[in-house]
Design an enzyme around this catalytic site. Structure first.
Site, short mmCIF file in Angstrom:
data_model
loop_
_atom_site.label_atom_id
_atom_site.label_comp_id
_atom_site.label_asym_id
_atom_site.label_seq_id
_atom_site.Cartn_x
_atom_site.Cartn_y
_atom_site.Cartn_z
N HIS B 84 1.17 -1.40 -0.22
CA HIS B 84 0.25 -0.53 -0.06
C HIS B 84 0.85 1.33 0.10
O HIS B 84 1.95 1.55 0.66
CB HIS B 84 -1.02 0.30 1.24
CG HIS B 84 -2.07 0.63 1.05
ND1 HIS B 84 -2.15 2.26 1.04
CD2 HIS B 84 -3.14 0.49 1.33
CE1 HIS B 84 -3.14 3.14 0.82
NE2 HIS B 84 -3.89 2.02 0.96
N ARG B 167 9.54 21.91 5.22
CA ARG B 167 9.48 21.01 4.40
C ARG B 167 10.34 20.06 4.10
O ARG B 167 11.66 19.68 4.05
CB ARG B 167 10.08 21.55 3.16
CG ARG B 167 9.33 22.24 2.48
CD ARG B 167 10.57 23.97 1.71
NE ARG B 167 8.87 24.79 1.63
CZ ARG B 167 8.86 24.67 -0.11
NH1 ARG B 167 8.28 23.57 -0.44
NH2 ARG B 167 7.40 25.90 0.24
N THR B 172 11.90 9.40 11.20
CA THR B 172 11.64 7.94 11.46
C THR B 172 9.89 8.01 11.03
O THR B 172 8.96 6.80 10.63
CB THR B 172 11.76 7.36 13.06
OG1 THR B 172 11.02 7.95 13.65
CG2 THR B 172 13.38 7.24 12.93
#
Lengths: 300, 300
Positions: B84, B167, B172
């Site tokens: 996905h 930005r 993680t």
């Protein structure tokens, strides 16, 4: 899921005739967080009020007793006049399984309340409907026959000892009918015709007493001001004969008699399950688990 | 009546691959009395879980943040693989007005949560769907395009600064899509034909993208093991296009193409109002006030 029971006590008082007593009953109805007063209707001609409450089994049981106690202290049946047949200050006290509860639980509750009402208030009672101890006590009209004026005589008859209490009326509060019954949905279907004979004919074909649908009572009326007619129904057990069952049959019969259904109306409230059964039918829902799939049930 | 909001966070973890993290998310979902975990689905191939929670606005807002915090501490996107498309440990965080709440309240909530997630967890986010700050950010697929691997580059493009945060991806936990959206009802209608072309043709006629019903997504499938076919739908706003609307149209089209509807199925849950609209339609209910006349609403 919460357990919810409904009670619909009928009191021999009208707000228009004794506002203080009526308001006292309203206050008691609202006295607990776990009981909700859905409706309090008063009819001055009948000199009668019908309250609708829902709530937890403990809450409903306690409030039902407290309402009966208050009514017995503030209503004197010796001075009561009204068009509706009646026999007590609290005249009828039904308990209805509404959510996650059974008829059996309501039968047990009706017996506990009737016992407490006798022990603490000395008001005798008949158990009726699902709680009836004899077949002839199921029907409320049969139980109440003779009403306030004739009841002292009736109580002396061998078959008519109260289920709780002695063969004597409470001097001011009379006697009561207490019992469990199924949830009643008041549902009307209006026809695009002014011919009341068609509405009466359809009503006669669908009601149980003429061999129609089980647990359905129906009458045909004219709604003169709108130039239409109505099949007015009480669906006394929507699990047996739901709104979709009678609606479809009335649509079919209306067509047969040269007219059609204009609209329907639900009077008062109905439990979610009565609506979900309708959806299941019309949408042909497969493997539908109402209690898991309607989101709001998960909040109760 | 209670206010109820739904949230459907998508996490980049599968129970089958990391049971401890999955169970930790379940525990947080169940940590408050005013929030209910309706469903927790895990897909090992997608390496992804979809949770469905409903509850009070305060409860849902707090749990949504705590789930995001936990996911950011236990999921490292540098080691995430799955079929996905994904861009963050908590990948998508939608808020849905469910009972007595508005889209606007959910938009405000999405912004508060996104702000807090940036301030306390340093995870940036895009606002999507109803919360989108630019038209091109409404669609989740557009927002997520490039996903985890391509996102650092995308963030440097002039048009793709996050709505909250800088930005730069969280090292993680990546980046998230947060937003308000309408309630989605997953509803399928099965046809008495094995000809998948008919199901596909009907799907193409009813979906919004081909000029059909608003807020309806539809695909035609074959259910080979049963020898039937299915029109599988997402009703993205049941107030605009309800189950009865698409059911009736599919029935009509099925007949036109020489077959008929066998049954329908509702996947997961739907709010009571989605069912009550269906009843109102088929029973031609007049003057029906769902919130007053469905008894269970009075208990919420």
């Amino acid at each position: 899921m919460k357990k919810i029971i409904e009670t619909i006590p009928n009191f021999s008082v009208a707000r228009e005739r004794d506002e203080e007593t009526f308001n006292g009953l309203v206050d008691i109805s609202k006295s607990r967080d776990d009981v909700i007063l859905l409706d309090a209707q008063s009819d001055p001609d009948h000199n009668r009020s019908v309250f609708t409450l829902i709530g937890s089994p403990e809450g409903v049981e306690e409030v039902a007793f407290q309402l009966t106690k208050f009514a017995s202290e503030h209503i004197d049946m010796n001075h009561h006049h009204g068009e509706h047949s009646r026999m007590g200050a609290t005249d009828v006290l039904p308990f209805v399984p509404t959510l996650n509860t059974t008829t059996e639980e309501c039968v047990e509750m009706s017996k506990r309340v009737a016992k407490r009402i006798w022990e603490e208030l000395k008001i005798p009672s008949f158990l009726y409907e699902e709680s009836a101890t004899k077949p002839e006590r199921k029907n409320l009209a049969t139980v109440r026959k003779g009403q306030w004026e004739g009841m002292p005589e009736k109580l002396k008859q061998e078959d008519w000892a109260p289920d709780f209490g002695e063969r004597e009326m409470h001097p001011t509060a009379g006697i009561m009918a207490i019992g469990a019954r199924k949830c009643l949905v008041a549902f009307n279907v209006n026809l695009k015709t002014s011919d009341v004979e068609i509405a009466k004919k359809i009503a006669s074909e669908i009601r149980e007493s003429n061999g129609g649908f089980k647990e359905v009572k129906a009458m045909g009326f004219s709604l003169d001001d709108r130039g239409i007619t109505q099949v007015s129904m009480n669906l006394c057990d929507y699990n047996v004969s739901g709104m979709h069952i009678v609606f479809d049959k009335i649509s079919e019969l209306a067509q047969k008699y040269g007219t059609e259904v204009l609209e329907s109306e639900l009077v008062g409230t109905a439990p979610a399950k009565a609506f979900l059964d309708v959806c299941e039918h019309y949408l042909k829902l497969k493997d539908f688990d109402a209690f898991k799939q309607m989101m709001e049930y998960r909040l109760l």
